[in-house]
Design a protein around this motif. Structure first.
Motif, PDB file in Angstrom:
ATOM      1  N   PHE A  11      -5.694  16.153  12.227  1.00  0.00           N
ATOM      2  CA  PHE A  11      -7.092  16.182  11.758  1.00  0.00           C
ATOM      3  C   PHE A  11      -7.152  15.924  10.250  1.00  0.00           C
ATOM      4  CE2 PHE A  11     -10.411  18.602   9.656  1.00  0.00           C
ATOM      5  CZ  PHE A  11     -11.561  18.203  10.317  1.00  0.00           C
ATOM      6  N   TRP A  12      -6.353  16.675   9.500  1.00  0.00           N
ATOM      7  CA  TRP A  12      -6.391  16.529   8.042  1.00  0.00           C
ATOM      8  C   TRP A  12      -5.842  15.177   7.602  1.00  0.00           C
ATOM      9  CZ3 TRP A  12      -9.343  19.198   5.073  1.00  0.00           C
ATOM     10  CH2 TRP A  12      -9.679  20.514   5.396  1.00  0.00           C
ATOM     11  N   GLU A  13      -4.788  14.713   8.262  1.00  0.00           N
ATOM     12  CA  GLU A  13      -4.223  13.407   7.888  1.00  0.00           C
ATOM     13  C   GLU A  13      -5.260  12.301   8.071  1.00  0.00           C
ATOM     14  OE1 GLU A  13       0.500  14.145   9.019  1.00  0.00           O
ATOM     15  OE2 GLU A  13      -0.796  13.048  10.393  1.00  0.00           O
ATOM     16  N   GLN A  14      -5.947  12.332   9.201  1.00  0.00           N
ATOM     17  CA  GLN A  14      -6.908  11.265   9.477  1.00  0.00           C
ATOM     18  C   GLN A  14      -8.007  11.209   8.423  1.00  0.00           C
ATOM     19  OE1 GLN A  14      -7.973  12.299  13.510  1.00  0.00           O
ATOM     20  NE2 GLN A  14      -6.756  10.621  14.343  1.00  0.00           N
ATOM     21  N   HIS A  15      -8.401  12.361   7.943  1.00  0.00           N
ATOM     22  CA  HIS A  15      -9.478  12.376   6.938  1.00  0.00           C
ATOM     23  C   HIS A  15      -8.946  12.174   5.523  1.00  0.00           C
ATOM     24  CE1 HIS A  15     -11.690  14.263  10.296  1.00  0.00           C
ATOM     25  NE2 HIS A  15     -12.728  13.676   9.741  1.00  0.00           N
ATOM     26  N   LEU A  16      -7.985  12.991   5.133  1.00  0.00           N
ATOM     27  CA  LEU A  16      -7.557  12.970   3.725  1.00  0.00           C
ATOM     28  C   LEU A  16      -6.793  11.697   3.350  1.00  0.00           C
ATOM     29  CD1 LEU A  16      -6.492  16.673   3.075  1.00  0.00           C
ATOM     30  CD2 LEU A  16      -8.580  15.506   2.367  1.00  0.00           C
ATOM     31  N   ASN A  17      -6.140  11.060   4.320  1.00  0.00           N
ATOM     32  CA  ASN A  17      -5.426   9.827   3.972  1.00  0.00           C
ATOM     33  C   ASN A  17      -6.380   8.750   3.457  1.00  0.00           C
ATOM     34  OD1 ASN A  17      -2.962  10.901   4.531  1.00  0.00           O
ATOM     35  ND2 ASN A  17      -2.681   9.900   6.509  1.00  0.00           N
ATOM     36  N   GLU A  18      -7.666   8.906   3.753  1.00  0.00           N
ATOM     37  CA  GLU A  18      -8.644   7.957   3.215  1.00  0.00           C
ATOM     38  C   GLU A  18      -8.712   8.045   1.690  1.00  0.00           C
ATOM     39  OE1 GLU A  18     -10.060   5.700   4.936  1.00  0.00           O
ATOM     40  OE2 GLU A  18      -9.528   6.403   6.945  1.00  0.00           O
ATOM     41  N   LEU A  19      -8.294   9.179   1.145  1.00  0.00           N
ATOM     42  CA  LEU A  19      -8.278   9.303  -0.321  1.00  0.00           C
ATOM     43  C   LEU A  19      -7.371   8.273  -0.971  1.00  0.00           C
ATOM     44  CD1 LEU A  19      -8.155  13.172  -0.950  1.00  0.00           C
ATOM     45  CD2 LEU A  19      -9.945  11.598  -1.701  1.00  0.00           C
ATOM     46  N   THR A  20      -6.372   7.802  -0.237  1.00  0.00           N
ATOM     47  CA  THR A  20      -5.438   6.838  -0.837  1.00  0.00           C
ATOM     48  C   THR A  20      -6.116   5.510  -1.127  1.00  0.00           C
ATOM     49  OG1 THR A  20      -4.657   6.031   1.303  1.00  0.00           O
ATOM     50  CG2 THR A  20      -3.475   7.896   0.344  1.00  0.00           C
ATOM     51  N   GLN A  21      -7.339   5.332  -0.623  1.00  0.00           N
ATOM     52  CA  GLN A  21      -8.061   4.100  -0.956  1.00  0.00           C
ATOM     53  C   GLN A  21      -8.394   4.041  -2.442  1.00  0.00           C
ATOM     54  OE1 GLN A  21     -11.410   3.449   1.615  1.00  0.00           O
ATOM     55  NE2 GLN A  21     -10.224   3.791   3.467  1.00  0.00           N
ATOM     56  N   GLN A  22      -8.314   5.185  -3.100  1.00  0.00           N
ATOM     57  CA  GLN A  22      -8.559   5.197  -4.549  1.00  0.00           C
ATOM     58  C   GLN A  22      -7.399   4.605  -5.334  1.00  0.00           C
ATOM     59  OE1 GLN A  22      -9.756   9.003  -6.159  1.00  0.00           O
ATOM     60  NE2 GLN A  22     -10.418   9.691  -4.151  1.00  0.00           N
ATOM     61  N   ILE A  23      -6.244   4.525  -4.695  1.00  0.00           N
ATOM     62  CA  ILE A  23      -5.042   4.122  -5.424  1.00  0.00           C
ATOM     63  C   ILE A  23      -4.961   2.602  -5.515  1.00  0.00           C
ATOM     64  CG2 ILE A  23      -2.522   4.160  -5.393  1.00  0.00           C
ATOM     65  CD1 ILE A  23      -2.691   6.823  -3.900  1.00  0.00           C
ATOM     66  N   PHE A  72      -3.338  16.125  -3.664  1.00  0.00           N
ATOM     67  CA  PHE A  72      -3.094  15.132  -2.615  1.00  0.00           C
ATOM     68  C   PHE A  72      -2.575  13.815  -3.185  1.00  0.00           C
ATOM     69  CE2 PHE A  72      -4.167  11.732   0.290  1.00  0.00           C
ATOM     70  CZ  PHE A  72      -3.761  12.253   1.505  1.00  0.00           C
ATOM     71  N   LEU A  73      -3.226  13.294  -4.187  1.00  0.00           N
ATOM     72  CA  LEU A  73      -2.883  11.956  -4.678  1.00  0.00           C
ATOM     73  C   LEU A  73      -1.658  11.945  -5.579  1.00  0.00           C
ATOM     74  CD1 LEU A  73      -6.445  10.564  -5.452  1.00  0.00           C
ATOM     75  CD2 LEU A  73      -4.950   9.959  -3.544  1.00  0.00           C
ATOM     76  N   LEU A  95     -15.539  11.646   4.908  1.00  0.00           N
ATOM     77  CA  LEU A  95     -14.848  12.332   3.813  1.00  0.00           C
ATOM     78  C   LEU A  95     -15.650  12.214   2.521  1.00  0.00           C
ATOM     79  CD1 LEU A  95     -12.284  13.825   2.833  1.00  0.00           C
ATOM     80  CD2 LEU A  95     -11.331  11.572   2.274  1.00  0.00           C
ATOM     81  N   TYR A 103     -13.853   7.788   9.164  1.00  0.00           N
ATOM     82  CA  TYR A 103     -13.264   8.924   8.452  1.00  0.00           C
ATOM     83  C   TYR A 103     -13.561   8.854   6.957  1.00  0.00           C
ATOM     84  CZ  TYR A 103     -10.668   9.905  12.724  1.00  0.00           C
ATOM     85  OH  TYR A 103     -10.334  10.208  14.006  1.00  0.00           O
ATOM     86  N   SER A 110      -2.686   5.253   8.855  1.00  0.00           N
ATOM     87  CA  SER A 110      -2.709   6.669   8.488  1.00  0.00           C
ATOM     88  C   SER A 110      -1.366   7.324   8.807  1.00  0.00           C
ATOM     89  CB  SER A 110      -3.836   7.381   9.236  1.00  0.00           C
ATOM     90  OG  SER A 110      -3.839   8.754   8.927  1.00  0.00           O
ATOM     91  N   LEU A 145     -14.278   7.019  -4.027  1.00  0.00           N
ATOM     92  CA  LEU A 145     -13.886   6.138  -2.931  1.00  0.00           C
ATOM     93  C   LEU A 145     -14.583   4.797  -3.091  1.00  0.00           C
ATOM     94  CD1 LEU A 145     -13.854   8.292   0.322  1.00  0.00           C
ATOM     95  CD2 LEU A 145     -11.931   7.334  -0.934  1.00  0.00           C
ATOM     96  N   LYS A 173       0.832  -1.208   0.000  1.00  0.00           N
ATOM     97  CA  LYS A 173       0.000   0.000   0.000  1.00  0.00           C
ATOM     98  C   LYS A 173       0.870   1.264   0.000  1.00  0.00           C
ATOM     99  CE  LYS A 173      -3.732   2.489   0.541  1.00  0.00           C
ATOM    100  NZ  LYS A 173      -4.717   2.576  -0.542  1.00  0.00           N
TER     101      LYS A 173
END
Lengths: 183, 229
Positions: B45-57, A146-147, A127, A123, A78, A114, A36
């Motif tokens: 705060f931002w890491e906990q939320h935005l890191n979920e975006l990596t689920q797209q990868i 971000f990505l 989001l 979260y 995370s 997502l 990952k």
């Protein structure tokens, strides 16, 4: 090394053991997260050798700094994702950003994608809901930054939009996200 | 800038996490997080939320070499690594024993041959115990033969070093051939009976620019007496 499926609790336990110098736990942690983390880095750096370098650097840091983690810094996954993202972003700068050609980036959808099968954490759900409330341009700009690790200028180039407009989209999008996520 | 302003904290933390903050500003913000705990909380705060975006990868397998290289960099594995850092010269002494048995066998073989003038010998092997170089010392000459197992380098050289038994810094004995044979002349003031071990490092073409190894140490071995006792 095939990915080892682990629960967040198992990852946290493994990290605690790593902080005590447990090499087997370190191997378990690596097996559960390396694929990952490598993928996250590869998305930003777009070069396999650099992404591997970032992965190595991250795990060296984990071995020496596992004791720095605490649960109030979010989940272990995370925490690890942040570490490798920041390392990758730093490498982009150090390597003069040579890897990123914004023309090579795939078109992102204008809505969030997502994966519902995995977007099951608190979260992730929050989001997903908040991103849906953003203007499509803001959402896409934030995702590109971000990505893919794109700067404002690179997002501007990729979307063929004025730099000031992109900055405004990202700023307004983040403000809206903050309000929504804080509810 | 007043970092106590809530809106500013939000904005800076968000820019840091999504990655649009770059360069010296990024480094400065890392330091500011230590000074202002509220900034650190915003980042989390931002890491906990935005890191979920990596689920797209889509997940891709990490290279097989990564785990081996991590172990190498942590000093857990003596196998050579292309991306490993420098090895302290004093650490070489701990990884020498592997070739000793083969050296003894070769020594016995050599002693049955008419080579009475050979003083010492050394066999340099890779991590798979395959012989790379055979070294024979006669007086102040080292006769080095490369085998076909030597992994050729295009922009680097293999450099041979002796580690003095008195613990002083390593001393260069010259560049090793990547094929064929080469004779290296040992400085007259060096006493090879006082060698604790030999080591091979990868160096820029022409050898280390300094008096000590600057590249990774990739092989070590003993220099053993070839005299009958």
């Amino acid at each position: 090394m095939a990915t080892i499926r682990t629960t967040p609790e198992e990852l946290a336990h493994a990290l605690q053991r790593v902080a005590l110098g447990d090499r087997q736990a370190f191997k378990t942690l690596y097996g559960a997260t390396a694929d990952k983390l490598y993928s996250v880095s590869l998305h930003i750096l777009r070069r396999a050798d650099w992404a591997e370098e970032a992965l190595q650097d991250t795990f060296i840091k984990v071995w020496h700094g596992a004791g720095d983690y605490s649960s109030n810094r979010g989940s272990v996954m995370s925490w690890l994702i942040s570490m490798i993202r920041y390392r990758s972003i730093d490498m982009l700068r150090n390597k003069n950003n040579q890897s990123v050609n914004v023309d090579d980036l795939p078109e992102l959808q204008t809505h969030t994608e997502l994966d519902q099968a995995v977007a099951n954490s608190e979260y992730a759900q929050q989001l997903e809901n908040c991103l849906q409330e953003l203007q499509p341009d803001s959402r896409q700009s934030i995702q590109l930054a971000f990505l893919y690790g794109l700067s404002h200028k690179e997002v501007s180039d990729h979307l063929s939009t004025a730099l000031g407009t992109v900055k405004s989209w990202i700023r307004r999008g983040l403000d809206s996200l903050k309000r929504c996520l804080s509810k | 800038m007043n970092y106590q302003i809530t809106e500013l904290q939000h904005a800076l933390a968000a820019r840091f996490v999504i990655g649009s903050m770059r360069g010296s500003a990024r480094q400065r913000f890392i330091r500011l997080q230590m000074q202002f705990p509220r900034l650190r909380d915003e980042v989390i705060f931002w890491e906990q939320h935005l890191n979920e975006l990596t689920q797209q990868i889509p997940t891709q397998p990490a290279p097989q070499s990564a785990w081996a290289n991590i172990q190498q960099r942590l000093g857990w594995d003596s196998a050579p690594s292309r991306s490993s850092g420098k090895t302290p010269w004093w650490a070489w002494l701990s990884s020498i024993t592997a070739a000793v048995l083969l050296v003894v066998l070769v020594q016995q073989t050599l002693l049955t041959e008419p080579t009475p003038s050979t003083d010492r010998i050394a066999v340099i092997q890779n991590e798979s115990a395959r012989t790379l170089w055979l070294i024979e010392q006669r007086d102040q000459q080292l006769y080095v033969s490369a085998t076909a197992n030597v992994d050729p380098l295009t922009n680097e050289d293999y450099q041979l070093w002796m580690l003095p038994a008195n613990g002083e810094a390593p001393i260069s004995l010259g560049l090793l051939p990547q094929q064929g044979q080469r004779t290296l002349t040992v400085p007259a003031d060096l006493d090879l009976s006082q060698v604790a071990a030999l080591a091979v490092s990868r160096e820029p073409l022409g050898g280390s620019p300094e008096a000590i190894p600057t590249g990774p140490v990739v092989f070590t071995t003993d220099l053993l007496s070839a005299q009958k006792t």
